[in-house]
Design a protein around this motif. Structure first.
Motif, mmCIF file in Angstrom:
data_model
loop_
_atom_site.group_PDB
_atom_site.id
_atom_site.type_symbol
_atom_site.label_atom_id
_atom_site.label_comp_id
_atom_site.label_asym_id
_atom_site.label_seq_id
_atom_site.Cartn_x
_atom_site.Cartn_y
_atom_site.Cartn_z
ATOM 1 N N GLU A 268 0.820 -1.212 0.000
ATOM 2 C CA GLU A 268 0.000 0.000 0.000
ATOM 3 C C GLU A 268 0.849 1.256 0.000
ATOM 4 O O GLU A 268 0.330 2.363 0.083
ATOM 5 N N GLY A 269 2.190 1.093 -0.033
ATOM 6 C CA GLY A 269 3.078 2.241 -0.015
ATOM 7 C C GLY A 269 3.327 2.783 1.377
ATOM 8 O O GLY A 269 3.845 3.883 1.536
ATOM 9 N N GLN A 270 2.921 2.051 2.415
ATOM 10 C CA GLN A 270 3.131 2.477 3.802
ATOM 11 C C GLN A 270 3.790 1.339 4.579
ATOM 12 O O GLN A 270 3.149 0.692 5.397
ATOM 13 N N PRO A 271 5.063 1.057 4.316
ATOM 14 C CA PRO A 271 5.705 -0.075 4.998
ATOM 15 C C PRO A 271 5.768 0.145 6.511
ATOM 16 O O PRO A 271 6.063 1.235 6.985
ATOM 17 N N TRP A 272 5.468 -0.899 7.235
ATOM 18 C CA TRP A 272 5.471 -0.879 8.699
ATOM 19 C C TRP A 272 6.736 -1.595 9.139
ATOM 20 O O TRP A 272 6.730 -2.756 9.500
#
Length: 110
Positions: A93-97
């Protein structure tokens, strides 16, 4: 309710070691759950097209060869992941955790 709780006590004591062994797996499942089930988000739309013959599924066939460059686990670009072939949760989603292991309830192992 009290008889149920009284009966559940010994059973939970027996299950505690089993549940402790499942902690690392449950931690991984919890952080990867959104990525794993995002596949089903548009499932109803997959077969929503129809004509006089009935419903039809939209299928895209990709013919060019896949890129051969190696990607880091937090990338969502084209290429191949290095072993063990796991992406960081949220990277698609383009939001790496990147610090997801800090949220582990169990042993905190990856």
């Amino acid at each position: 309710m009290t008889p149920l709780l009284r009966a559940a006590g010994p059973m939970l004591a027996v299950l505690a070691p089993v549940l402790r062994r499942f902690d690392p797996m449950l931690d991984q499942l919890r952080v990867r759950f959104p990525d794993a089930f995002s596949f089903f988000a548009n499932w109803a739309d997959f077969t929503s097209n129809y004509d006089s013959g009935g419903h039809g599924a939209r299928v895209g066939i990709v013919l060019p060869p896949a890129p051969t460059n190696t990607l880091p686990p937090d990338s969502n670009g084209p290429g191949q992941l290095a072993p063990p072939y796991l992406r960081v949760p949220g990277s698609l989603e383009g939001q790496p955790w990147n610090d997801y292991s800090k949220s582990f309830v169990g042993s905190g192992k990856r």
